[in-house]
Design an enzyme around this catalytic site. Structure first.
Site, mmCIF file in Angstrom:
data_model
loop_
_atom_site.group_PDB
_atom_site.id
_atom_site.type_symbol
_atom_site.label_atom_id
_atom_site.label_comp_id
_atom_site.label_asym_id
_atom_site.label_seq_id
_atom_site.Cartn_x
_atom_site.Cartn_y
_atom_site.Cartn_z
ATOM 1 N N LYS A 159 0.830 -1.209 0.000
ATOM 2 C CA LYS A 159 0.000 0.000 0.000
ATOM 3 C C LYS A 159 0.868 1.264 0.000
ATOM 4 O O LYS A 159 0.599 2.199 -0.735
ATOM 5 C CB LYS A 159 -0.926 0.041 1.236
ATOM 6 C CG LYS A 159 -1.862 -1.154 1.350
ATOM 7 C CD LYS A 159 -2.878 -0.972 2.474
ATOM 8 C CE LYS A 159 -2.251 -0.892 3.867
ATOM 9 N NZ LYS A 159 -1.590 -2.150 4.311
ATOM 10 N N ARG B 140 -8.794 1.263 9.918
ATOM 11 C CA ARG B 140 -8.431 -0.125 10.201
ATOM 12 C C ARG B 140 -9.458 -0.812 11.097
ATOM 13 O O ARG B 140 -9.281 -1.985 11.409
ATOM 14 C CB ARG B 140 -7.081 -0.160 10.907
ATOM 15 C CG ARG B 140 -5.883 -0.418 9.994
ATOM 16 C CD ARG B 140 -4.649 -0.259 10.832
ATOM 17 N NE ARG B 140 -3.511 -1.010 10.439
ATOM 18 C CZ ARG B 140 -2.430 -0.489 9.856
ATOM 19 N NH1 ARG B 140 -2.404 0.762 9.507
ATOM 20 N NH2 ARG B 140 -1.384 -1.242 9.630
ATOM 21 N N ARG C 153 11.964 -6.873 4.475
ATOM 22 C CA ARG C 153 11.871 -5.446 4.197
ATOM 23 C C ARG C 153 12.921 -4.688 5.004
ATOM 24 O O ARG C 153 13.135 -4.969 6.177
ATOM 25 C CB ARG C 153 10.461 -4.971 4.555
ATOM 26 C CG ARG C 153 10.227 -3.507 4.325
ATOM 27 C CD ARG C 153 8.777 -3.200 4.198
ATOM 28 N NE ARG C 153 8.093 -3.088 5.474
ATOM 29 C CZ ARG C 153 6.836 -2.635 5.589
ATOM 30 N NH1 ARG C 153 6.159 -2.296 4.511
ATOM 31 N NH2 ARG C 153 6.271 -2.555 6.763
ATOM 32 N N ARG D 199 12.365 -2.753 10.534
ATOM 33 C CA ARG D 199 11.426 -2.199 11.520
ATOM 34 C C ARG D 199 11.140 -3.248 12.583
ATOM 35 O O ARG D 199 10.971 -4.420 12.260
ATOM 36 C CB ARG D 199 10.110 -1.820 10.819
ATOM 37 C CG ARG D 199 10.120 -0.451 10.186
ATOM 38 C CD ARG D 199 8.939 -0.232 9.266
ATOM 39 N NE ARG D 199 7.649 -0.596 9.852
ATOM 40 C CZ ARG D 199 6.473 -0.436 9.227
ATOM 41 N NH1 ARG D 199 6.444 0.077 8.015
ATOM 42 N NH2 ARG D 199 5.354 -0.772 9.811
ATOM 43 N N ARG E 64 0.386 -8.737 13.646
ATOM 44 C CA ARG E 64 -0.250 -7.688 12.831
ATOM 45 C C ARG E 64 -1.268 -8.294 11.880
ATOM 46 O O ARG E 64 -2.328 -7.717 11.638
ATOM 47 C CB ARG E 64 0.816 -6.919 12.041
ATOM 48 C CG ARG E 64 1.655 -6.016 12.933
ATOM 49 C CD ARG E 64 2.921 -5.557 12.234
ATOM 50 N NE ARG E 64 2.677 -4.662 11.129
ATOM 51 C CZ ARG E 64 3.572 -4.396 10.181
ATOM 52 N NH1 ARG E 64 4.765 -4.976 10.208
ATOM 53 N NH2 ARG E 64 3.287 -3.564 9.209
HETATM 54 P P1 AMP Z 1 1.648 0.543 9.102
HETATM 55 O O1 AMP Z 1 2.881 1.260 8.779
HETATM 56 O O2 AMP Z 1 0.430 1.088 8.385
HETATM 57 O O3 AMP Z 1 1.764 -0.949 8.950
HETATM 58 O O4 AMP Z 1 1.341 0.826 10.676
HETATM 59 C C1 AMP Z 1 2.274 0.430 11.655
HETATM 60 C C2 AMP Z 1 1.578 0.336 13.009
HETATM 61 O O5 AMP Z 1 1.039 1.608 13.367
HETATM 62 C C3 AMP Z 1 0.398 -0.620 13.066
HETATM 63 O O6 AMP Z 1 0.796 -1.957 13.258
HETATM 64 C C4 AMP Z 1 -0.377 -0.046 14.257
HETATM 65 O O7 AMP Z 1 0.234 -0.380 15.491
HETATM 66 C C5 AMP Z 1 -0.195 1.445 14.048
HETATM 67 N N1 AMP Z 1 -1.273 2.003 13.197
HETATM 68 C C6 AMP Z 1 -1.136 2.566 11.959
HETATM 69 N N2 AMP Z 1 -2.325 2.959 11.466
HETATM 70 C C7 AMP Z 1 -3.249 2.633 12.407
HETATM 71 C C8 AMP Z 1 -4.669 2.750 12.485
HETATM 72 N N3 AMP Z 1 -5.395 3.279 11.487
HETATM 73 N N4 AMP Z 1 -5.271 2.308 13.620
HETATM 74 C C9 AMP Z 1 -4.574 1.774 14.638
HETATM 75 N N5 AMP Z 1 -3.247 1.597 14.614
HETATM 76 C C10 AMP Z 1 -2.571 2.033 13.511
#
Ligand code: AMP
Length: 214
Positions: A13, A88, A127, A160, A171
């Site tokens: 994404k 989410r 990654r 990360r 996740r």
């Molecule tokens: P991402 O980079 O989008 O995979 O987000 C990394 C982490 O940030 C996720 O695993 C969550 O812990 C937190 N996070 C990001 N976006 C959200 C969201 N919309 N709602 C809740 N937690 C989020």
């Protein structure tokens, strides 16, 4: 052009959002990037989000919703936006609908980027992200010229914490439990567009452009 990118972590994404953003001149809004940026700057928000991120859990709705509400009200969102990683949960989706209605806006498309679970695990654990500029590499499919060094800026590449296998699995469970019900939600709203995220990167972008320009 108001877009939402839906799909499991590792579906690509972020990569596609960057490219669409560059092509159409609309901001890429990644809630994950906002948290990581806050973490880097040592803010209260960053420290609070880290507790959840390290466990592969979602940050509480009320925290995320407030951030997105402020961000969407900024002038650069007037021509549109690409939301990546938000909403989410069902509560976030409801909140998004309400905040957009307040702004006189609505979602045009929800792009559901589909990738099988094992491919996601394989992608995420290989990654590497640049500590300085945030550019993302894949050790097998898109490796940097010099291991551990960013081709673009010379910064240090790292895995990360939440890309470690155990956290990736957590996740994915969060995605299945809390986020995947949004597929039916947006299908019901007539906004869902399925995209094969397992295809080659340029092909995924082409499919997205076809939808935007249809
Ligand atoms: P991402 O980079 O989008 O995979 O987000 C990394 C982490 O940030 C996720 O695993 C969550 O812990 C937190 N996070 C990001 N976006 C959200 C969201 N919309 N709602 C809740 N937690 C989020």
């Amino acid at each position: 052009m108001n877009l939402v990118l839906l799909g499991p972590p590792g579906a690509g994404k972020g990569t596609q959002a960057e490219r669409i953003s560059a092509l159409y001149g609309v901001p890429h809004i990644s809630t994950g990037d906002i948290f990581r940026d806050n973490l880097k700057r040592g803010t209260v928000l960053g420290r609070r989000a880290k507790e959840y991120m390290d466990r592969g859990e979602l940050v509480p709705d009320e925290v995320v919703i407030g951030i997105v509400r402020d961000r969407l009200a900024k002038p650069d969102c007037e021509k549109g936006f690409i939301l990546d990683g938000f909403p989410r949960t069902a509560a976030q989706a409801d909140a998004l609908k309400a905040m957009l209605a307040d702004l006189g806006k609505a979602i045009d498309h929800v792009l559901n980027v589909q990738v099988p679970e094992e491919a996601v695990v394989e992608r995420l654990t290989a990654r590497r992200t640049c500590r300085s500029c945030g550019k993302v590499y894949h050790l097998v499919f898109d490796p940097p010229a010099k291991e551990d060094t960013c081709d673009a800026c010379g910064g240090e590449l790292y895995c990360r914490d939440d890309d470690k296998e155990e956290t990736v699995r957590a996740r994915l469970r969060e995605y299945e439990d809390k986020t995947s019900p949004l597929i039916a939600y947006y299908e019901g709203e007539g906004l869902l567009r399925n995209i094969n995220g397992a295809a080659e990167m340029d092909e995924v972008l082409r499919a997205i452009r076809d939808i935007i320009e249809a």
